[in-house]
Write a protein that holds these residues in place. Sequence first.
Motif, PDB file in Angstrom:
ATOM      1  N   CYS A 130       0.822  -1.212   0.000  1.00  0.00           N
ATOM      2  CA  CYS A 130       0.000   0.000   0.000  1.00  0.00           C
ATOM      3  C   CYS A 130       0.860   1.269   0.000  1.00  0.00           C
ATOM      4  N   GLY A 131       2.187   1.109  -0.069  1.00  0.00           N
ATOM      5  CA  GLY A 131       3.083   2.257  -0.064  1.00  0.00           C
ATOM      6  C   GLY A 131       3.356   2.830   1.309  1.00  0.00           C
ATOM      7  N   ARG A 132       2.985   2.079   2.363  1.00  0.00           N
ATOM      8  CA  ARG A 132       3.243   2.544   3.735  1.00  0.00           C
ATOM      9  C   ARG A 132       4.646   2.125   4.162  1.00  0.00           C
ATOM     10  N   CYS A 133       5.274   2.945   4.986  1.00  0.00           N
ATOM     11  CA  CYS A 133       6.620   2.652   5.485  1.00  0.00           C
ATOM     12  C   CYS A 133       6.558   1.463   6.435  1.00  0.00           C
ATOM     13  N   VAL A 134       7.455   0.506   6.218  1.00  0.00           N
ATOM     14  CA  VAL A 134       7.467  -0.730   6.995  1.00  0.00           C
ATOM     15  C   VAL A 134       8.668  -0.747   7.931  1.00  0.00           C
ATOM     16  N   ALA A 135       8.419  -1.040   9.179  1.00  0.00           N
ATOM     17  CA  ALA A 135       9.430  -1.276  10.209  1.00  0.00           C
ATOM     18  C   ALA A 135       8.649  -1.684  11.446  1.00  0.00           C
ATOM     19  N   GLY A 136       9.325  -2.153  12.447  1.00  0.00           N
ATOM     20  CA  GLY A 136       8.624  -2.427  13.685  1.00  0.00           C
ATOM     21  C   GLY A 136       9.195  -3.593  14.444  1.00  0.00           C
ATOM     22  N   SER A 137       8.777  -3.673  15.668  1.00  0.00           N
ATOM     23  CA  SER A 137       9.212  -4.769  16.526  1.00  0.00           C
ATOM     24  C   SER A 137       8.032  -5.473  17.166  1.00  0.00           C
ATOM     25  N   ARG A 138       6.822  -4.987  16.897  1.00  0.00           N
ATOM     26  CA  ARG A 138       5.625  -5.621  17.441  1.00  0.00           C
ATOM     27  C   ARG A 138       5.089  -6.616  16.430  1.00  0.00           C
ATOM     28  N   GLY A 139       5.102  -7.878  16.798  1.00  0.00           N
ATOM     29  CA  GLY A 139       4.673  -8.922  15.888  1.00  0.00           C
ATOM     30  C   GLY A 139       5.863  -9.746  15.442  1.00  0.00           C
ATOM     31  N   THR A 140       5.595 -10.718  14.619  1.00  0.00           N
ATOM     32  CA  THR A 140       6.665 -11.571  14.108  1.00  0.00           C
ATOM     33  C   THR A 140       7.266 -10.920  12.868  1.00  0.00           C
ATOM     34  N   PRO A 141       8.530 -11.223  12.566  1.00  0.00           N
ATOM     35  CA  PRO A 141       9.102 -10.679  11.329  1.00  0.00           C
ATOM     36  C   PRO A 141       8.225 -10.997  10.118  1.00  0.00           C
ATOM     37  N   SER A 143       4.949 -11.326  10.011  1.00  0.00           N
ATOM     38  CA  SER A 143       3.768 -10.463   9.968  1.00  0.00           C
ATOM     39  C   SER A 143       4.125  -9.010   9.663  1.00  0.00           C
ATOM     40  N   ILE A 144       5.316  -8.588  10.018  1.00  0.00           N
ATOM     41  CA  ILE A 144       5.717  -7.198   9.797  1.00  0.00           C
ATOM     42  C   ILE A 144       6.203  -6.970   8.368  1.00  0.00           C
ATOM     43  N   TYR A 145       7.026  -7.895   7.852  1.00  0.00           N
ATOM     44  CA  TYR A 145       7.756  -7.621   6.611  1.00  0.00           C
ATOM     45  C   TYR A 145       7.249  -8.354   5.372  1.00  0.00           C
ATOM     46  N   THR A 146       6.333  -9.301   5.501  1.00  0.00           N
ATOM     47  CA  THR A 146       5.831 -10.012   4.327  1.00  0.00           C
ATOM     48  C   THR A 146       5.186  -9.020   3.355  1.00  0.00           C
ATOM     49  N   GLY A 147       5.574  -9.117   2.100  1.00  0.00           N
ATOM     50  CA  GLY A 147       5.033  -8.235   1.069  1.00  0.00           C
ATOM     51  C   GLY A 147       5.733  -6.894   0.962  1.00  0.00           C
ATOM     52  N   SER A 148       6.706  -6.638   1.830  1.00  0.00           N
ATOM     53  CA  SER A 148       7.401  -5.352   1.750  1.00  0.00           C
ATOM     54  C   SER A 148       8.580  -5.465   0.779  1.00  0.00           C
ATOM     55  N   ARG A 149       8.955  -4.319   0.248  1.00  0.00           N
ATOM     56  CA  ARG A 149      10.116  -4.282  -0.640  1.00  0.00           C
ATOM     57  C   ARG A 149      10.654  -2.859  -0.682  1.00  0.00           C
ATOM     58  N   ALA A 174       2.429  -2.151  12.271  1.00  0.00           N
ATOM     59  CA  ALA A 174       3.442  -2.461  13.294  1.00  0.00           C
ATOM     60  C   ALA A 174       4.420  -1.312  13.510  1.00  0.00           C
ATOM     61  N   ASN A 175       4.356  -0.293  12.670  1.00  0.00           N
ATOM     62  CA  ASN A 175       5.314   0.804  12.696  1.00  0.00           C
ATOM     63  C   ASN A 175       4.645   2.066  13.226  1.00  0.00           C
ATOM     64  N   VAL A 176       4.391   2.080  14.501  1.00  0.00           N
ATOM     65  CA  VAL A 176       3.699   3.203  15.121  1.00  0.00           C
ATOM     66  C   VAL A 176       4.584   3.798  16.199  1.00  0.00           C
ATOM     67  N   CYS A 177       4.584   5.104  16.296  1.00  0.00           N
ATOM     68  CA  CYS A 177       5.378   5.786  17.317  1.00  0.00           C
ATOM     69  C   CYS A 177       4.455   6.641  18.163  1.00  0.00           C
ATOM     70  N   HIS A 178       4.650   6.571  19.441  1.00  0.00           N
ATOM     71  CA  HIS A 178       3.866   7.393  20.353  1.00  0.00           C
ATOM     72  C   HIS A 178       4.747   8.396  21.084  1.00  0.00           C
TER      73      HIS A 178
END
Length: 191
Positions: A130-141, A143-149, A174-178
Amino acid sequence: TGVVGLTLARLGVASSVVLTDREPEVLELQQRNIAVNGLGSRVTSRHLDFEDVSTYLQGAPVPGLVVASEVLYVRDLARSLARTLAALVVAGSSSAVYLAYRHREEAGLDEFVNEVAAEGFGMERLEDDCGRCVAGSRGTPHSIYTGSRFRPMSMDSAADSIRTAMEKGHFSPANVCHINGDGGIQILRLR
């Protein structure tokens, strides 16, 4: 401190890892972490100051991979960081720089992007379908990175694109900052 480099060495992704920082206290902590993890034969810690060319890893083999996080945070060091990366990695080579970046207005993003472009680098950003920035530590790799490129970014508009993603909250779930409302992390690749 040095968790990414230590992890890459532990996983065998890199046979030789050099952790760097300019602060003596951080270098001491890196040395302790290297020892505690039993990685002294594969990991070293070296002083690196973006503004002091004599600290660049001169004489060392060209790294195949440079991983950097929390290094672009003040305008005064943005150009120096770009020149340091160019001294470590030849633009257009098989080596790459991966930079985890959380946008801050005081970071000097425009200066950094202009300088890496002048050094001959191209820039890509890790995004989902969807063109969203991918990164994160919540979830499994998975679930976070599948389909990203990594998708190429125009160097003429890269800084604006990075800021726009932050302003519009264009991040994967999974890439949310508070923290301070600064947005999530953008994984950038320079080559």
